[in-house]
Design a protein around this motif. Sequence first.
Motif, PDB file in Angstrom:
ATOM      1  N   ASP A   1      55.273  77.842  68.481  1.00 14.08           N
ATOM      2  CA  ASP A   1      54.176  77.531  67.560  1.00 14.08           C
ATOM      3  C   ASP A   1      54.290  78.275  66.233  1.00 14.08           C
TER       4      ASP A   1
ATOM      5  N   LEU B   1      53.188  80.148  80.224  1.00 15.68           N
ATOM      6  CA  LEU B   1      52.553  80.103  78.897  1.00 15.68           C
ATOM      7  C   LEU B   1      51.246  80.898  78.852  1.00 15.68           C
TER       8      LEU B   1
ATOM      9  N   GLU C   1      41.293  65.324  73.007  1.00 17.22           N
ATOM     10  CA  GLU C   1      41.663  66.618  73.594  1.00 17.22           C
ATOM     11  C   GLU C   1      40.682  67.717  73.187  1.00 17.22           C
TER      12      GLU C   1
ATOM     13  N   LEU D   1      52.532  81.326  70.909  1.00 17.59           N
ATOM     14  CA  LEU D   1      53.725  80.834  71.581  1.00 17.59           C
ATOM     15  C   LEU D   1      54.867  80.817  70.566  1.00 17.59           C
TER      16      LEU D   1
ATOM     17  N   ASP E   1      42.058  74.765  80.194  1.00 16.14           N
ATOM     18  CA  ASP E   1      43.394  75.192  79.723  1.00 16.14           C
ATOM     19  C   ASP E   1      43.411  76.526  78.974  1.00 16.14           C
TER      20      ASP E   1
ATOM     21  N   ARG F   1      46.132  80.269  76.156  1.00 14.22           N
ATOM     22  CA  ARG F   1      46.365  79.436  77.336  1.00 14.22           C
ATOM     23  C   ARG F   1      46.139  80.228  78.611  1.00 14.22           C
TER      24      ARG F   1
ATOM     25  N   LEU G   1      55.968  68.895  69.046  1.00 14.54           N
ATOM     26  CA  LEU G   1      54.639  69.249  68.540  1.00 14.54           C
ATOM     27  C   LEU G   1      54.437  68.694  67.132  1.00 14.54           C
TER      28      LEU G   1
ATOM     29  N   GLU H   1      38.807  69.807  75.969  1.00 14.27           N
ATOM     30  CA  GLU H   1      39.186  71.224  76.132  1.00 14.27           C
ATOM     31  C   GLU H   1      38.160  72.193  75.590  1.00 14.27           C
TER      32      GLU H   1
ATOM     33  N   VAL I   1      53.051  65.953  71.450  1.00 16.16           N
ATOM     34  CA  VAL I   1      51.900  66.817  71.717  1.00 16.16           C
ATOM     35  C   VAL I   1      51.233  67.047  70.366  1.00 16.16           C
ATOM     36  N   VAL I   2      49.949  66.760  70.287  1.00 17.47           N
ATOM     37  CA  VAL I   2      49.247  67.006  69.022  1.00 17.47           C
ATOM     38  C   VAL I   2      48.510  68.344  69.118  1.00 17.47           C
TER      39      VAL I   2
ATOM     40  N   GLU J   1      47.896  79.281  71.133  1.00 20.91           N
ATOM     41  CA  GLU J   1      48.376  77.992  70.635  1.00 20.91           C
ATOM     42  C   GLU J   1      47.294  77.309  69.816  1.00 20.91           C
ATOM     43  N   LEU J   2      47.691  76.180  69.256  1.00 20.98           N
ATOM     44  CA  LEU J   2      46.733  75.285  68.617  1.00 20.98           C
ATOM     45  C   LEU J   2      46.212  74.369  69.713  1.00 20.98           C
ATOM     46  N   PRO J   3      44.909  74.265  69.903  1.00 22.37           N
ATOM     47  CA  PRO J   3      44.406  73.410  70.981  1.00 22.37           C
ATOM     48  C   PRO J   3      44.827  71.963  70.757  1.00 22.37           C
ATOM     49  N   GLY J   4      44.993  71.232  71.834  1.00 19.62           N
ATOM     50  CA  GLY J   4      45.422  69.831  71.726  1.00 19.62           C
ATOM     51  C   GLY J   4      46.051  69.402  73.022  1.00 19.62           C
TER      52      GLY J   4
HETATM   53  N1  LIG Z   1      48.254  71.732  73.141  1.00 19.32           N
HETATM   54  C1  LIG Z   1      49.329  72.450  72.798  1.00 19.32           C
HETATM   55  N2  LIG Z   1      50.379  72.452  73.640  1.00 19.32           N
HETATM   56  C2  LIG Z   1      51.435  73.183  73.267  1.00 19.32           C
HETATM   57  C3  LIG Z   1      51.474  73.915  72.072  1.00 19.32           C
HETATM   58  N3  LIG Z   1      52.662  74.576  71.996  1.00 19.32           N
HETATM   59  C4  LIG Z   1      53.343  74.281  73.118  1.00 19.32           C
HETATM   60  O1  LIG Z   1      54.461  74.669  73.447  1.00 19.32           O
HETATM   61  N4  LIG Z   1      52.596  73.403  73.910  1.00 19.32           N
HETATM   62  C5  LIG Z   1      53.043  72.840  75.175  1.00 19.32           C
HETATM   63  C6  LIG Z   1      52.247  73.293  76.354  1.00 19.32           C
HETATM   64  C7  LIG Z   1      52.395  72.133  77.292  1.00 19.32           C
HETATM   65  O2  LIG Z   1      53.651  72.230  77.969  1.00 19.32           O
HETATM   66  C8  LIG Z   1      52.444  70.925  76.383  1.00 19.32           C
HETATM   67  C9  LIG Z   1      51.093  70.294  76.153  1.00 19.32           C
HETATM   68  O3  LIG Z   1      50.395  70.338  77.307  1.00 19.32           O
HETATM   69  P1  LIG Z   1      48.812  70.361  77.429  1.00 19.32           P
HETATM   70  O4  LIG Z   1      48.539  70.929  78.774  1.00 19.32           O
HETATM   71  O5  LIG Z   1      48.171  71.045  76.268  1.00 19.32           O
HETATM   72  O6  LIG Z   1      48.546  68.825  77.310  1.00 19.32           O
HETATM   73  P2  LIG Z   1      47.483  67.945  78.097  1.00 19.32           P
HETATM   74  O7  LIG Z   1      46.131  68.571  77.923  1.00 19.32           O
HETATM   75  O8  LIG Z   1      47.669  66.552  77.638  1.00 19.32           O
HETATM   76  O9  LIG Z   1      48.003  68.173  79.568  1.00 19.32           O
HETATM   77  P3  LIG Z   1      47.792  67.467  80.947  1.00 19.32           P
HETATM   78  O10 LIG Z   1      46.827  66.349  80.752  1.00 19.32           O
HETATM   79  O11 LIG Z   1      49.172  67.032  81.322  1.00 19.32           O
HETATM   80  O12 LIG Z   1      47.295  68.596  81.811  1.00 19.32           O
HETATM   81  O13 LIG Z   1      52.917  71.427  75.134  1.00 19.32           O
HETATM   82  C10 LIG Z   1      50.356  73.893  71.195  1.00 19.32           C
HETATM   83  O14 LIG Z   1      50.308  74.512  70.131  1.00 19.32           O
HETATM   84  N5  LIG Z   1      49.307  73.132  71.614  1.00 19.32           N
END
Ligand SMILES: Nc1nc2c([nH]c(=O)n2[C@H]2C[C@H](O)[C@@H](COP(=O)(O)OP(=O)(O)OP(=O)(O)O)O2)c(=O)[nH]1
Length: 150
Positions: free
Chosen positions: A120, A29, A53, A117, A99, A23, A80, A57, A7-8, A34-37
Amino acid sequence: MSERIVVVGAALVDDGRLLAARRSAPVELAGRWELPGGKVEPGETADAALVRELREELGVDAEADGRVPGEWPLKSPYVLQVWTARLRPGSAAPEPLEDHDELRWLAPGEIWDVNWLDQDVPAVRRTLAHLGVAEGLTSSGPGAEEVPGA
Ligand SMILES: Nc1nc2c([nH]c(=O)n2[C@H]2C[C@H](O)[C@@H](COP(=O)(O)OP(=O)(O)OP(=O)(O)O)O2)c(=O)[nH]1
């Protein structure tokens, strides 16, 4: 070796402030910051995933600068990684399109004002050190005593 999905997270900095995103889902959550990504897709580079992303987003045109050293475990199989990023000239201002339900640009003294989070917190702390934000601020964050050398 078990599967591992990156996850970036973007440390998007503008005018000396860091963007934090609250979020809106999933429920466990929601309300935390969080940091967007998001997830890097198969065949995609991490920096390309970050730019995609942020466009999806937040509706911004951003570019990745470089990776913050380190990697932080999330719920398995996710890990992450954080990249610093900036808005390209002419980019729209970020909006919580997907998101997230709120965004905040945090000045150095405001970094710990939001409820990040848990997973994070070490990543944000390392990011601040990488960006050269004053050590006095990073050591005032939650759990600072648990991070040797941070
Ligand atoms: N983007 C992001 N996700 C985080 C952070 N910390 C953390 O625990 N997460 C978790 C939340 C989610 O379970 C996962 C990333 O999911 P996401 O929902 O942001 O990714 P995505 O946009 O690719 O999701 P999707 O396409 O599957 O809906 O990592 C953070 O700082 N940034």
